[in-house]
Scaffold this motif. Structure first.
Motif, PDB file in Angstrom:
ATOM      1  N   UNK A 119       0.830  -1.196   0.000  1.00  0.00           N
ATOM      2  CA  UNK A 119       0.000   0.000   0.000  1.00  0.00           C
ATOM      3  C   UNK A 119       0.869   1.252   0.000  1.00  0.00           C
ATOM      4  N   UNK A 120       0.241   2.376  -0.345  1.00  0.00           N
ATOM      5  CA  UNK A 120       0.904   3.674  -0.317  1.00  0.00           C
ATOM      6  C   UNK A 120       0.811   4.247   1.094  1.00  0.00           C
ATOM      7  N   UNK A 121       1.937   4.745   1.602  1.00  0.00           N
ATOM      8  CA  UNK A 121       1.973   5.356   2.924  1.00  0.00           C
ATOM      9  C   UNK A 121       2.186   6.860   2.832  1.00  0.00           C
ATOM     10  N   UNK A 122       2.980   7.396   3.741  1.00  0.00           N
ATOM     11  CA  UNK A 122       3.167   8.841   3.863  1.00  0.00           C
ATOM     12  C   UNK A 122       3.932   9.430   2.676  1.00  0.00           C
ATOM     13  N   UNK A 123       3.704  10.704   2.421  1.00  0.00           N
ATOM     14  CA  UNK A 123       4.507  11.460   1.457  1.00  0.00           C
ATOM     15  C   UNK A 123       5.858  11.787   2.084  1.00  0.00           C
TER      16      UNK A 123
END
Length: 572
Positions: free
Chosen positions: A316-320
């Protein structure tokens, strides 16, 4: 850690871990046999009470029950696999709070190792040249030679290699080697030529092309913006090479008990489909949280890049990810007071510099915060941390968001007043406490001086303020080794055997939480992993001994098995 007097079998699913779970469904599970049970060991649950159990049952890749041996054995049926732990210790799989998964695999698979002690054995620039020359001899003319992990402070010459040094290895191959910090690199003449960098090329914002006395580029590239023109010329890895990097990184991480990894500065949106396919086809087996850099995150927000995970529990995509300064050991960390021993070529007032002006950082943070993104900003020096806290504060004033869980990555020289602000803003410091081992002596004697060095990674000061934090390895900067990471947090001993800030030590239990449940919480994943509780993912590490028994020997504990979703990915 004491086991509660009555630690009854719990079959109720952990709150929020399985959508729609009901008391009725939980009750029905008592009649369901387990796929596997683990008995005859010590189970450190890392739950809210830090309880210890005797056995665990697993079904369908999740934890079915935790409790006493007899209670768990009652869940076994004819097809249940019974695992005798033989006195070993089971803990939740380690959750990586910050590292660079793909870079770790690529470096291990395709780069020349140039590390000095205690990681490697390179002692001089001549040895660096010799290793690169050997690689060049077996590489077709014109192809790139890559190296990784050199440390200018640990070679006899006490300096960075230069283009002239690398030209001794080859002038027929472009050569590019990265510093151990990741914030510097050196290119030979061929690589600089391909990148069209000359003495007339101006320095980029937040970086520098270092020059010799005559004004010619000496090949040393300082900070990301200076590395970029050369790095952009390196051919992208093929699909098969990227899959090999995933396989290699998985081997490295799971051998150390890591079940959730992180790619902490994902800057190439073209690789997103490769990751999705790898997850869908079973080639990505360790769980991975991807931190896109700000341009990639903006492309995702604007719909110019797409990401569709086949399994959000796996990928999954997390923090920028944003950078606010550089590396203290590279003299590019941004401090409020000058460096203890001034940097070569700098005066006594030099204190590093920010990657970008404060207002620019604040605007970038506001854009991401407004879009609902979690943000993680690299900040080593306390002046950089001031800028980061200003940016977070301004964003929250403009668009208040409860529980944003923004992160300051490294937080190396955080002051007490900054920890107070982190508490007020709900900001998470993720400490690179392994600095006490790998660079502690040099922080004390060279970069920061005794007083500031004793406060690097101020874990106990954070605890006193009830600031929830994580700790990390930043691999491939240093090797992935959560047990050594815990040992550093508990003992704070340098590679020479000196204590670096005894007042900032924490207990083994606190360190274990920092690399499991607290790291899961940092990524909004505390309901699915990070502790051994019913309903959570069956992600475990089986250790030769409990890390709570002898704090001085935590780093010597061996990982015997790593299990992700009930499946063994590593066995010693």
């Amino acid at each position: 850690m004491m086991r509660s007097a009555r630690y009854a079998l719990t079959l109720t699913l952990a709150a929020g871990s399985v959508a729609g779970a009901s008391v009725c469904a939980a009750a029905q599970s008592t009649a369901t046999t387990a796929d596997a049970i683990y008995i005859n060991g010590k189970v450190l649950t890392v739950d809210a009470g830090n309880r210890t159990a005797e056995a665990v049952a697993v079904r369908d890749g999740r934890i079915q029950a935790v409790g006493r041996k007899g209670e768990i054995e009652a869940l076994a049926g004819p097809g249940t696999r019974v695992v005798d732990l033989q006195g070993k210790t089971m803990i939740p799989g380690f959750v990586d709070a910050h590292s660079h998964f793909l870079s770790t695999g690529a470096a291990a698979a395709f780069s020349v190792d140039l590390s000095s002690a205690p990681v490697g054995n390179v002692k001089s620039i001549d040895e660096i040249v010799a290793r690169l020359k050997r690689k060049a001899e077996s590489t077709p003319k014109g192809e790139w030679i890559l190296g990784n992990g050199y440390d200018d402070t640990l070679v006899a010459e006490k300096r960075h290699p230069t283009r002239a040094d690398l030209d001794r290895a080859s002038t027929d191959h472009p050569i590019f080697i990265r510093h151990v910090s990741g914030h510097f690199a050196v290119a030979n003449s061929k690589a600089l030529e391909l990148a069209q960098l000359t003495r007339n090329t101006p320095n980029p914002q937040g970086g520098e092309f270092r020059r010799d006395a005559a004004g010619e580029l000496n090949g040393v590239l300082e900070e990301t913006t200076a590395l970029a023109p050369v790095a952009a010329r390196i051919p992208a890895l093929s699909r098969e090479q990227n899959l090999e990097a995933i396989r290699k990184a998985t081997e490295i991480y799971t051998a150390k008990g890591v079940t959730t990894a992180q790619d902490g500065a994902f800057g190439n949106p073209k690789l997103l489909p490769m990751l999705q396919d790898a997850a869908a086809q079973g080639q990505l087996q360790v769980r991975l949280v991807v931190w896109p850099t700000a341009p990639v995150a903006k492309a995702l927000i604007d719909g110019k890049a797409e990401f569709h995970s086949p399994d959000p529990q796996l990928l999954r995509i997390g923090a920028t990810k944003i950078f606010s300064d550089g590396s203290i050991q590279g003299y590019t960390g941004y401090l409020s007071e000058p460096y203890h021993v001034h940097a070569p070529g700098k005066d006594d007032s030099y204190r590093g510099y920010p990657t970008m002006p404060r207002d620019q950082l604040a605007a970038l943070v506001l854009e991401q915060h407004k879009a609902g993104r979690q943000i993680a900003i690299h900040g080593n020096g306390d002046a950089a941390i001031d800028d980061i806290l200003f940016a977070f504060s301004e964003a929250q004033k403009a668009f208040p968001r409860p529980d944003a869980r923004h992160v300051i990555v490294h937080s190396q020289t955080a002051r007490d007043d900054q920890l107070d602000k982190m508490k007020a803003l709900g900001v998470i410091p993720s400490f690179f406490v392994l600095h006490t081992y790998y660079w502690g002596d040099r922080h004390r004697d060279v970069f920061l001086g005794p007083q500031r060095a004793m406060r690097i990674s101020p874990l106990e000061s954070a605890l006193k303020r009830d600031v929830r934090f994580t700790i990390h390895t930043d691999t491939p900067v240093v090797p992935m080794d959560p047990l050594r990471l815990m040992w550093s947090a508990v003992n704070r001993i340098s590679s020479s055997g000196k204590v670096i800030g005894a007042a900032e030590r924490i207990t083994a239990t606190q360190a274990l939480r920092a690399v499991t449940i607290d790291s899961a919480w940092q990524s909004f994943e505390e309901n699915s992993r990070g502790s051994i509780e019913p309903g959570k993912l069956a992600d475990f590490a089986i250790l030769s001994a409990s890390p709570l028994d002898d704090p001085a020997r935590i780093k010597d504990i061996q990982v015997f098995e790593t299990i992700v979703g009930g499946k063994t990915l590593y066995s010693r």
